[in-house]
Design a protein around this motif. Structure first.
Motif, PDB file in Angstrom:
ATOM      1  N   ARG A 150       0.880  -0.902   0.012  1.00 26.48           N
ATOM      2  CA  ARG A 150      -0.009   0.027  -0.135  1.00 26.48           C
ATOM      3  C   ARG A 150       1.083   1.214  -0.130  1.00 26.48           C
ATOM      4  O   ARG A 150       1.883   1.195   0.631  1.00 26.48           O
ATOM      5  N   THR A 151       0.558   2.239  -0.880  1.00 28.44           N
ATOM      6  CA  THR A 151       1.106   3.444  -0.979  1.00 28.44           C
ATOM      7  C   THR A 151       0.344   4.720  -0.852  1.00 28.44           C
ATOM      8  O   THR A 151      -0.668   4.277  -0.894  1.00 28.44           O
ATOM      9  N   SER A 152       0.841   5.835  -1.040  1.00 23.75           N
ATOM     10  CA  SER A 152      -0.170   7.000  -0.884  1.00 23.75           C
ATOM     11  C   SER A 152       0.398   8.300  -1.691  1.00 23.75           C
ATOM     12  O   SER A 152       1.579   8.355  -1.904  1.00 23.75           O
ATOM     13  N   TRP A 153      -0.486   8.985  -2.298  1.00 16.75           N
ATOM     14  CA  TRP A 153      -0.118  10.300  -2.878  1.00 16.75           C
ATOM     15  C   TRP A 153       1.365  10.450  -3.706  1.00 16.75           C
ATOM     16  O   TRP A 153       2.281  10.935  -3.575  1.00 16.75           O
ATOM     17  N   LEU A 154       1.158   9.146  -4.701  1.00 17.31           N
ATOM     18  CA  LEU A 154       2.345   9.217  -5.531  1.00 17.31           C
ATOM     19  C   LEU A 154       2.582  10.314  -6.383  1.00 17.31           C
ATOM     20  O   LEU A 154       1.627  11.023  -6.750  1.00 17.31           O
ATOM     21  N   PHE A 155       3.787  10.689  -6.571  1.00 15.04           N
ATOM     22  CA  PHE A 155       4.201  11.642  -7.612  1.00 15.04           C
ATOM     23  C   PHE A 155       5.323  11.260  -8.244  1.00 15.04           C
ATOM     24  O   PHE A 155       6.178  10.635  -7.883  1.00 15.04           O
ATOM     25  N   THR A 187       4.352  10.504  -1.635  1.00 13.77           N
ATOM     26  CA  THR A 187       5.769   9.395  -1.851  1.00 13.77           C
ATOM     27  C   THR A 187       6.034   9.324  -3.400  1.00 13.77           C
ATOM     28  O   THR A 187       5.192   9.524  -4.337  1.00 13.77           O
ATOM     29  N   TYR A 188       7.385   9.485  -3.383  1.00 10.33           N
ATOM     30  CA  TYR A 188       7.875   9.500  -4.844  1.00 10.33           C
ATOM     31  C   TYR A 188       7.979   8.237  -5.272  1.00 10.33           C
ATOM     32  O   TYR A 188       8.471   7.071  -4.838  1.00 10.33           O
ATOM     33  N   ALA A 189       7.234   8.109  -6.538  1.00  8.63           N
ATOM     34  CA  ALA A 189       7.365   6.631  -7.243  1.00  8.63           C
ATOM     35  C   ALA A 189       8.413   6.137  -7.588  1.00  8.63           C
ATOM     36  O   ALA A 189       8.555   4.922  -7.675  1.00  8.63           O
ATOM     37  N   GLY A 190       9.347   7.141  -7.895  1.00 10.25           N
ATOM     38  CA  GLY A 190      10.615   6.420  -7.883  1.00 10.25           C
ATOM     39  C   GLY A 190      11.441   5.885  -6.618  1.00 10.25           C
ATOM     40  O   GLY A 190      12.250   4.721  -6.884  1.00 10.25           O
ATOM     41  N   ASP A 191      10.965   6.090  -5.668  1.00  8.07           N
ATOM     42  CA  ASP A 191      11.352   5.617  -4.339  1.00  8.07           C
ATOM     43  C   ASP A 191      10.748   4.393  -4.265  1.00  8.07           C
ATOM     44  O   ASP A 191      11.278   3.200  -3.803  1.00  8.07           O
ATOM     45  N   LEU A 192       9.601   4.171  -4.574  1.00  8.86           N
ATOM     46  CA  LEU A 192       8.779   2.909  -4.658  1.00  8.86           C
ATOM     47  C   LEU A 192       9.255   1.941  -5.695  1.00  8.86           C
ATOM     48  O   LEU A 192       9.413   0.672  -5.522  1.00  8.86           O
ATOM     49  N   ALA A 193       9.660   2.552  -6.735  1.00  9.15           N
ATOM     50  CA  ALA A 193      10.543   1.588  -7.810  1.00  9.15           C
ATOM     51  C   ALA A 193      11.723   0.993  -7.138  1.00  9.15           C
ATOM     52  O   ALA A 193      12.058  -0.107  -7.657  1.00  9.15           O
ATOM     53  N   GLN A 194      12.504   1.927  -6.290  1.00 10.27           N
ATOM     54  CA  GLN A 194      13.638   1.129  -5.938  1.00 10.27           C
ATOM     55  C   GLN A 194      13.257   0.089  -4.781  1.00 10.27           C
ATOM     56  O   GLN A 194      14.168  -0.776  -4.701  1.00 10.27           O
ATOM     57  N   VAL A 195      12.084   0.142  -4.061  1.00 11.04           N
ATOM     58  CA  VAL A 195      11.573  -1.018  -3.137  1.00 11.04           C
ATOM     59  C   VAL A 195      11.271  -2.135  -4.193  1.00 11.04           C
ATOM     60  O   VAL A 195      11.855  -3.091  -3.705  1.00 11.04           O
ATOM     61  N   VAL A 196      10.850  -1.998  -5.439  1.00 12.80           N
ATOM     62  CA  VAL A 196      10.368  -3.101  -6.194  1.00 12.80           C
ATOM     63  C   VAL A 196      11.897  -3.673  -6.778  1.00 12.80           C
ATOM     64  O   VAL A 196      11.889  -4.972  -6.648  1.00 12.80           O
ATOM     65  N   LYS A 197      12.847  -2.714  -6.950  1.00 12.34           N
ATOM     66  CA  LYS A 197      14.119  -3.345  -7.422  1.00 12.34           C
ATOM     67  C   LYS A 197      14.732  -4.266  -6.391  1.00 12.34           C
ATOM     68  O   LYS A 197      15.403  -5.278  -6.641  1.00 12.34           O
ATOM     69  N   ARG A 198      14.663  -3.559  -5.071  1.00 15.53           N
ATOM     70  CA  ARG A 198      15.205  -4.420  -3.894  1.00 15.53           C
ATOM     71  C   ARG A 198      14.351  -5.818  -3.812  1.00 15.53           C
ATOM     72  O   ARG A 198      15.206  -6.701  -3.568  1.00 15.53           O
ATOM     73  N   LEU A 199      13.085  -6.039  -4.094  1.00 15.38           N
ATOM     74  CA  LEU A 199      12.335  -7.193  -3.911  1.00 15.38           C
ATOM     75  C   LEU A 199      12.824  -8.240  -5.209  1.00 15.38           C
ATOM     76  O   LEU A 199      12.731  -9.321  -5.061  1.00 15.38           O
ATOM     77  N   VAL A 200      12.914  -7.685  -6.492  1.00 17.33           N
ATOM     78  CA  VAL A 200      13.280  -8.251  -7.494  1.00 17.33           C
ATOM     79  C   VAL A 200      14.684  -8.917  -7.359  1.00 17.33           C
ATOM     80  O   VAL A 200      14.934  -9.960  -7.762  1.00 17.33           O
ATOM     81  N   ALA A 201      15.585  -8.177  -6.755  1.00 15.47           N
ATOM     82  CA  ALA A 201      17.007  -8.415  -6.498  1.00 15.47           C
ATOM     83  C   ALA A 201      17.056  -9.575  -5.311  1.00 15.47           C
ATOM     84  O   ALA A 201      18.351 -10.090  -5.217  1.00 15.47           O
ATOM     85  N   TRP A 202      16.060  -9.498  -4.521  1.00 14.73           N
ATOM     86  CA  TRP A 202      16.256 -10.400  -3.559  1.00 14.73           C
ATOM     87  C   TRP A 202      16.769 -11.799  -3.510  1.00 14.73           C
ATOM     88  O   TRP A 202      16.349 -12.473  -4.490  1.00 14.73           O
ATOM     89  N   ASP A 203      17.821 -12.038  -2.841  1.00 16.64           N
ATOM     90  CA  ASP A 203      18.530 -13.325  -3.135  1.00 16.64           C
ATOM     91  C   ASP A 203      18.091 -14.246  -1.771  1.00 16.64           C
ATOM     92  O   ASP A 203      18.733 -14.326  -0.691  1.00 16.64           O
ATOM     93  N   PRO A 204      17.086 -15.320  -2.194  1.00 15.12           N
ATOM     94  CA  PRO A 204      16.751 -16.215  -1.075  1.00 15.12           C
ATOM     95  C   PRO A 204      17.707 -16.982  -0.387  1.00 15.12           C
ATOM     96  O   PRO A 204      17.863 -17.310   0.702  1.00 15.12           O
TER      97      PRO A 204
END
Ligand SMILES: NC(=O)C1=CN([C@@H]2O[C@H](COP(=O)(O)OP(=O)(O)OC[C@H]3O[C@@H](n4cnc5c(N)ncnc54)[C@H](OP(=O)(O)O)[C@@H]3O)[C@@H](O)[C@H]2O)C=CC1
Ligand SMILES: Cc1cn([C@H]2C[C@H](O)[C@@H](COP(=O)(O)OP(=O)(O)O[C@H]3O[C@@H](C)C(=O)[C@@H](O)[C@H]3O)O2)c(=O)[nH]c1=O
Length: 300
Positions: A150-155, A187-204
């Protein structure tokens, strides 16, 4: 890893493309034109064709006011489509990243105005909020492997958002009435995208299973739309983006004629996800300067 990105032309979709562009993964960006989330045959065909390891769903029906008279399309895109997507992910063993909104809350937190944590009871005031909540519920009930944010007020520099609306109105030289009694976290959408990048790069193999379930991720401070407008105007003037300083007129939400009800308070507590991923909450003030600099460089 092969990743399907739905809603690739939206502001978050474009920020996710920027964030993953030089990474090791194969990203397949799909716009609404390429793949309509509400069309099950198209969804199935995309899974058959691409056989993704992960789907990032940045597609949504986001017209908050219009949704009040378009409940059916809003639910189709925000709930029914994600439900089918989750079923497909479950049956093909595909990871899913999905997004929801602060508008699932009613702004009347039981414990007083403290940022909402993930376990707080939702109670949407608008059709949009209800459709996004229905989407959360159907996706989580599917038992697919999902990270739901969940995020909010994206710009961002992309698409339509409050920052770009304020710049447009400011250049029209009329006083701008802005609501003071709704508070949340830009919330900066670019910061949320960095969160996504972290999840993508997650090494189990190093970090254990990728975080799944429901999380909040938003800006690092709580302000009103009026406060946000003031910050936008001040920074835009500093960047030479405005011909003149507009007059901002503080008003109550009740005075702003809009079909949808919005929460008076919808700040999100990002600490669960930021701790798990080791990323900060969105530094919206730093990001605002960056967005304005990019808009200026693009001549917008
Ligand atoms: N914007 C915000 O302030 C916030 C957004 N969110 C959530 O974040 C996510 C991303 O939002 P954001 O990037 O801002 O949204 P945008 O509106 O910028 O992008 C959404 C994208 O989804 C596409 N889309 C709409 N319907 C369909 C469909 N049936 N099939 C495929 N694609 C479709 C749109 O295409 P088209 O342009 O052709 O309509 C658009 O490109 C969403 O889940 C949203 O609910 C949460 C909180 C705040
Ligand atoms: C354009 C404008 C809006 N407002 C008010 C209306 C409203 O209460 C608030 C925000 O209005 P907007 O229509 O720009 O934003 P809105 O569409 O409500 O934004 C929301 O979008 C969805 C997708 C989300 O999930 C939310 O997190 C949130 O970002 O600001 C003013 O006071 N003055 C103005 O000139």
């Amino acid at each position: 890893m092969k990743i399907l990105l739905l809603g690739a032309a939206g502001q978050l979709g474009r920020c996710v493309q920027d964030a993953l562009r030089d990474g090791p993964d194969q990203l397949v960006p799909l716009t609404r034109h390429d793949l309509d989330l509400t069309d099950l045959d198209q969804l199935r065909a995309a899974f058959d064709q691409h056989r993704p390891d992960m789907v990032i769903n940045a597609a949504a029906y986001n017209a908050v006011d219009l949704a009040e008279t378009e409940a059916e399309p809003a639910h189709r895109v925000n709930a029914q489509g994600p439900g089918r997507l989750a079923e497909l992910c479950l049956h093909t063993d595909t990871d899913l990243i999905h997004f929801s909104t602060d508008y699932v809350f009613d702004g009347q937190p039981l414990t007083g105005p403290a940022p909402y944590k993930e376990q707080a009871a939702p109670h949407p005031l608008s059709v949009y909020g209800a459709s996004k909540l229905a989407g959360e519920q159907v996706v989580l009930a599917s038992a697919c492997r999902v990270t739901m944010i969940r995020t909010s007020w994206l710009f961002s520099e992309y698409g339509t958002n409050f920052v770009k609306t304020m710049l447009r109105l400011a250049n029209a030289a009329e006083p701008i009435q802005v609501v003071t009694d709704q508070r949340g976290c830009p919330t900066y959408a670019g910061d949320l995208a960095q969160v996504v990048k972290r999840l993508v790069a997650w090494d189990p193999s190093v970090a254990g299973p990728r975080p799944t379930g429901l999380f909040h991720y938003a800006g690092n401070s709580v302000l009103s739309w009026y406060d946000f407008a003031q910050a936008i105007v001040a920074s835009a003037i500093a960047h030479g983006l405005l011909r003149q300083r507009p007059t901002l007129v503080p008003i109550k939400a009740a005075e702003f004629q809009s079909p949808a009800l919005r929460p008076a308070y919808s700040a999100l507590d990002s600490s669960l996800l930021t701790q798990q991923l080791g990323v900060p909450a969105s530094d919206w003030q730093r990001a605002l300067l960056l967005v304005l600099a990019r808009l200026k460089a693009d001549g917008r």
